[in-house]
Design an enzyme around this catalytic site. Structure first.
Site, PDB file in Angstrom:
ATOM      1  N   HIS A  92       2.644   3.754  -8.905  1.00  0.00           N
ATOM      2  CA  HIS A  92       2.346   2.366  -9.292  1.00  0.00           C
ATOM      3  C   HIS A  92       3.492   1.762 -10.105  1.00  0.00           C
ATOM      4  CE1 HIS A  92      -1.501   2.657  -7.506  1.00  0.00           C
ATOM      5  NE2 HIS A  92      -2.070   3.408  -8.430  1.00  0.00           N
ATOM      6  N   LEU A 117      10.523 -20.650  -4.904  1.00  0.00           N
ATOM      7  CA  LEU A 117       9.668 -19.657  -4.248  1.00  0.00           C
ATOM      8  C   LEU A 117       8.280 -19.787  -4.872  1.00  0.00           C
ATOM      9  CD1 LEU A 117       9.326 -17.026  -2.466  1.00  0.00           C
ATOM     10  CD2 LEU A 117      10.038 -15.714  -4.470  1.00  0.00           C
ATOM     11  N   ASP A 123       0.828  -1.203   0.000  1.00  0.00           N
ATOM     12  CA  ASP A 123       0.000   0.000   0.000  1.00  0.00           C
ATOM     13  C   ASP A 123       0.868   1.260   0.000  1.00  0.00           C
ATOM     14  OD1 ASP A 123      -2.378   1.375   0.002  1.00  0.00           O
ATOM     15  OD2 ASP A 123      -2.713   1.213   2.156  1.00  0.00           O
TER      16      ASP A 123
END
Ligand code: IPE
Ligand code: IPE
Ligand code: MG
Length: 235
Positions: A29, A123, A12
């Site tokens: 962004h 991962l 965020d």
């Protein structure tokens, strides 16, 4: 240092980070998206096995058309680039959320990336896109109801594990540790079922500035936690 097996991140603060620099939200962004690659490298180096990030919520469609379009463009580029990243890190990528809400070409890129990376195990990287925990539960319960009506399962067989198997995260262990950047202290509809016993960590650092040193600081805090799962610790 005990490294959590599964870390979930609510990334965020991109918009506020950009605004503080006198830049448009879209710049935040772009930087936030670039930081995803770095954080995957860091997680792998530290030995984290599962990473789930919240990148676009079912509620984020409410943003301006301009912002949503900018994000879609970013996803298109990132999903393509992510094939190389998955190869580099031997990481399996899975999208959680309702992908049918996206344009056809985005859905195809998602399918391609998931197929390409499906055998990697170093991962496990889950990206939550058009994800909302309540929406995930609704979609899962509809499928469960359908299986019941077709006689595939009986109500008596439903346990906690059954419910987990109908969620987008089926087969993925619950997060041990959840990090939310940029100061807000709420879940915003993220992994409500899965985070029943997850440790939470909130930092004021905005997502584009969240780096390896911040990640290590967070994991050190995790190490100070006393996880009990309802039990009592021996004195
Ligand atoms: C997080 O940053 C990224 C997305 C939700 C897509 P925000 O866009 O929420 O940034 P703030 O919270 O407005 O600063
Ligand atoms: C949560 O962030 C969703 C993502 C990070 C993708 P938001 O910025 O959308 O959450 P609220 O609106 O502050 O609760
Ligand atoms: Mg936000």
């Amino acid at each position: 240092m005990n490294v959590p097996n599964h870390i979930a991140i609510i990334l965020d603060g991109n918009g506020r980070w950009a605004k503080a620099k006198g830049m448009p939200r879209s710049y935040g962004h772009v930087k936030g998206c670039a930081n995803l690659e770095t954080i995957c490298d860091d997680m792998k180096e530290l030995g984290v096995k599962y990473l789930t990030v919240y990148a676009f919520s079912t509620e984020n469609w409410k943003r301006s058309r301009e912002e949503v379009e900018g994000l879609m463009k970013l996803f298109r580029n990132y999903l393509k680039k992510c094939i190389k990243i998955s190869e580099k890190n031997k990481m399996r990528v899975k999208i959680i959320g309702d992908v049918t809400g996206f344009d056809g070409d985005i859905q195809r890129k998602i399918a391609e990336l998931e197929e390409f990376s499906k055998d990697y195990t170093e991962l496990h990287f889950q990206i939550a896109l058009n994800y909302g925990s309540r929406d995930e539960i609704v979609r899962g319960m509809r499928r469960m109801a359908d299986d019941i009506s077709k006689g595939r399962i009986s109500p008596a067989d439903i346990g906690e594990g059954t419910i987990g198997n109908y969620l987008d995260t089926a087969g993925i262990p619950d997060p041990d540790f959840m990090i939310r950047t940029s100061g807000e202290q709420r879940l915003s509809n993220f992994l409500l079922w899965q985070m029943a016993y997850t440790e939470f960590y909130f930092t004021d650092v905005a997502w584009p500035d969240f780096n390896k040193a911040e990640l290590i600081r967070a994991i050190e805090k995790y190490n100070e936690r006393d996880r009990r799962y309802g039990g009592v610790k021996e004195e």
